[in-house]
Design an enzyme around this catalytic site. Structure first.
Site, PDB file in Angstrom:
ATOM      1  N   ALA A 128     -31.203 -17.709  -5.286  1.00 44.55           N
ATOM      2  CA  ALA A 128     -30.248 -17.289  -4.299  1.00 44.55           C
ATOM      3  C   ALA A 128     -31.008 -16.847  -3.137  1.00 44.55           C
ATOM      4  O   ALA A 128     -30.481 -16.176  -2.249  1.00 44.55           O
ATOM      5  CB  ALA A 128     -29.168 -16.474  -4.864  1.00 44.55           C
ATOM      6  N   ASN A 196     -31.865 -10.659 -10.074  1.00 49.39           N
ATOM      7  CA  ASN A 196     -33.296 -11.599 -10.031  1.00 49.39           C
ATOM      8  C   ASN A 196     -33.772 -12.058  -8.800  1.00 49.39           C
ATOM      9  O   ASN A 196     -34.969 -11.950  -8.721  1.00 49.39           O
ATOM     10  CB  ASN A 196     -33.009 -12.827 -10.904  1.00 49.39           C
ATOM     11  CG  ASN A 196     -32.488 -12.291 -12.356  1.00 49.39           C
ATOM     12  OD1 ASN A 196     -33.403 -12.119 -13.254  1.00 49.39           O
ATOM     13  ND2 ASN A 196     -31.293 -13.060 -12.934  1.00 49.39           N
ATOM     14  N   HIS A 226     -27.917 -11.073   1.140  1.00 48.56           N
ATOM     15  CA  HIS A 226     -29.190 -10.355   1.146  1.00 48.56           C
ATOM     16  C   HIS A 226     -30.066 -10.492   2.031  1.00 48.56           C
ATOM     17  O   HIS A 226     -30.151 -11.609   3.107  1.00 48.56           O
ATOM     18  CB  HIS A 226     -29.825 -11.148   0.053  1.00 48.56           C
ATOM     19  CG  HIS A 226     -29.296 -11.397  -1.338  1.00 48.56           C
ATOM     20  ND1 HIS A 226     -29.056 -10.444  -2.418  1.00 48.56           N
ATOM     21  CD2 HIS A 226     -28.831 -12.706  -2.004  1.00 48.56           C
ATOM     22  CE1 HIS A 226     -28.251 -10.855  -3.281  1.00 48.56           C
ATOM     23  NE2 HIS A 226     -28.255 -12.268  -3.117  1.00 48.56           N
TER      24      HIS A 226
END
Length: 274
Positions: A128, A196, A226
Site C-alpha cells: 500500500a 507493514n 500515508h
C-alpha cells in the site's frame, strides 16, 4: 536461449485464501502471462473448496509444506504469526516467497539466513506504499532521515495490540487523534495488521530503528493515507498516497494489485522500475 514464450510458467501458491488471497486468486484465474495458480492454503477447507469452485482453473488446497514442494513462488497473505510456518519450508526448498506481513520479518531474522543457505528469496512488494524504488535508489547513497505519517479511519485501527495494551479506546472518537509516535520497529509490533507499509519503507531505506512514524486515527477519513518524507544526499522525497480499503478496513485494494504487478515483472520481456 529459450525466449519468454517457451519458458515454463512459474507455479504460484497462495497462503492463505483470505481477503487479499481471494483477490489474487481471481486475478490469476483470469490469466497473467508467465504464471499459473496451482495451490492455495486455507483455514477453512470446506469454505475454500466452495469458493474455488467458481474459478475456471483448479488449484488444489494444500498444506504449507505441500505448497513449498509444488510451487516456484509462494505468496504469504496471512496473519503475521503464520509467516514462519509458511516461509520456512518454502525457503528450504529454494523458492521465492512474497511476504505481505513484512513486519513479522523483524522478529524472524533466521528467514533471511534460510533464503541465503538454500538459494531462496524473500520478496517484499510495495503493497500500500509508493516510492519504494526511489527510496532504495536513495539508500545507495546517504539517507539522513525518513519520516512517515499514517492517518487511518478509526475502524482500521481497532483491535491493535498497542492500543489494547495501553487501554487506549477509540470508541466515540470524533476528532483526529495521535495514537502512536515512535520507530517503525515499535509500530510493527504494536500494529501488526496495520503497519507493514512502515516496515517495507524501513527495509528499503535506513532500517526499522531509524525510520520514524506517527499514526493518527481520523474519524473523517474514508481512505488509509500515508505521507513519506525522505532526506538524502541525492534527493528530498515527499510522497502521499490515499488507499481505498477492501472490505477489511486494515487492507487497501492496491495491496493485491502490487503483488500482481510483481508477478508480471517476473516474466515480462520489458520491466519498468527498479
Amino acid at each position: 536461449m529459450d525466449n519468454f514464450e517457451n519458458v515454463r510458467p512459474k507455479r504460484v501458491g497462495i497462503a492463505v485464501l483470505g481477503t487479499v488471497g481471494k483477490s489474487l486468486a481471481k486475478a490469476l484465474d483470469r490469466g497473467i502471462p508467465g504464471v499459473e495458480l496451482v495451490a492455495v492454503a486455507a483455514r477453512n477447507e470446506s469454505a475454500a473448496r466452495d469458493w474455488l469452485s467458481g474459478l475456471s482453473s483448479s488449484p488444489k488446497i494444500a498444506s504449507f509444506e505441500e505448497i513449498a514442494e509444488t510451487c516456484d513462488v509462494v505468496i504469504e497473505c496471512a496473519p503475521a504469526q503464520l509467516l514462519p510456518q509458511i516461509a520456512e519450508p518454502a525457503l528450504r526448498a529454494g523458492r521465492q516467497v512474497v511476504v505481505l506481513s513484512c513486519g513479522a520479518l523483524l522478529d524472524n531474522d533466521h528467514l533471511t539466513g534460510l533464503a541465503a543457505q538454500h538459494g531462496g528469496q524473500i520478496m517484499v512488494p510495495s503493497g500500500a506504499l509508493l516510492g519504494l524504488d526511489a527510496v532504495t535508489a536513495a539508500a545507495e547513497g546517504e539517507i539522513s532521515s525518513v519520516q512517515m505519517i499514517t492517518r487511518k479511519p478509526v475502524s482500521g485501527l481497532l483491535g491493535a495490540p498497542y492500543l489494547l495494551d495501553r487501554g487506549i479506546s477509540l470508541d466515540g472518537c470524533t476528532e483526529r487523534t495521535l495514537v502512536f509516535s515512535g520507530t517503525a520497529r515499535e509500530a510493527a509490533r504494536g500494529f501488526p495488521a496495520n503497519l507493514n507499509v512502515a516496515v517495507a519503507l524501513a527495509l528499503a531505506g535506513i532500517g526499522p530503528d531509524r525510520t520514524q512514524l506517527e499514526i493518527w486515527a481520523d474519524p473523517d477519513l474514508k481512505r488509509n493515507t500515508h505521507t513519506i518524507t525522505v532526506e538524502s544526499d541525492a534527493a528530498r522525497l515527499s510522497m502521499t498516497i490515499e488507499n481505498i480499503p477492501t472490505e477489511n478496513p486494515k487492507t487497501g485494494r492496491i495491496t493485491a494489485q502490487s503483488i500482481l504487478a510483481l508477478l508480471r515483472k517476473m516474466s515480462t520481456p520489458l520491466r519498468v522500475g527498479s
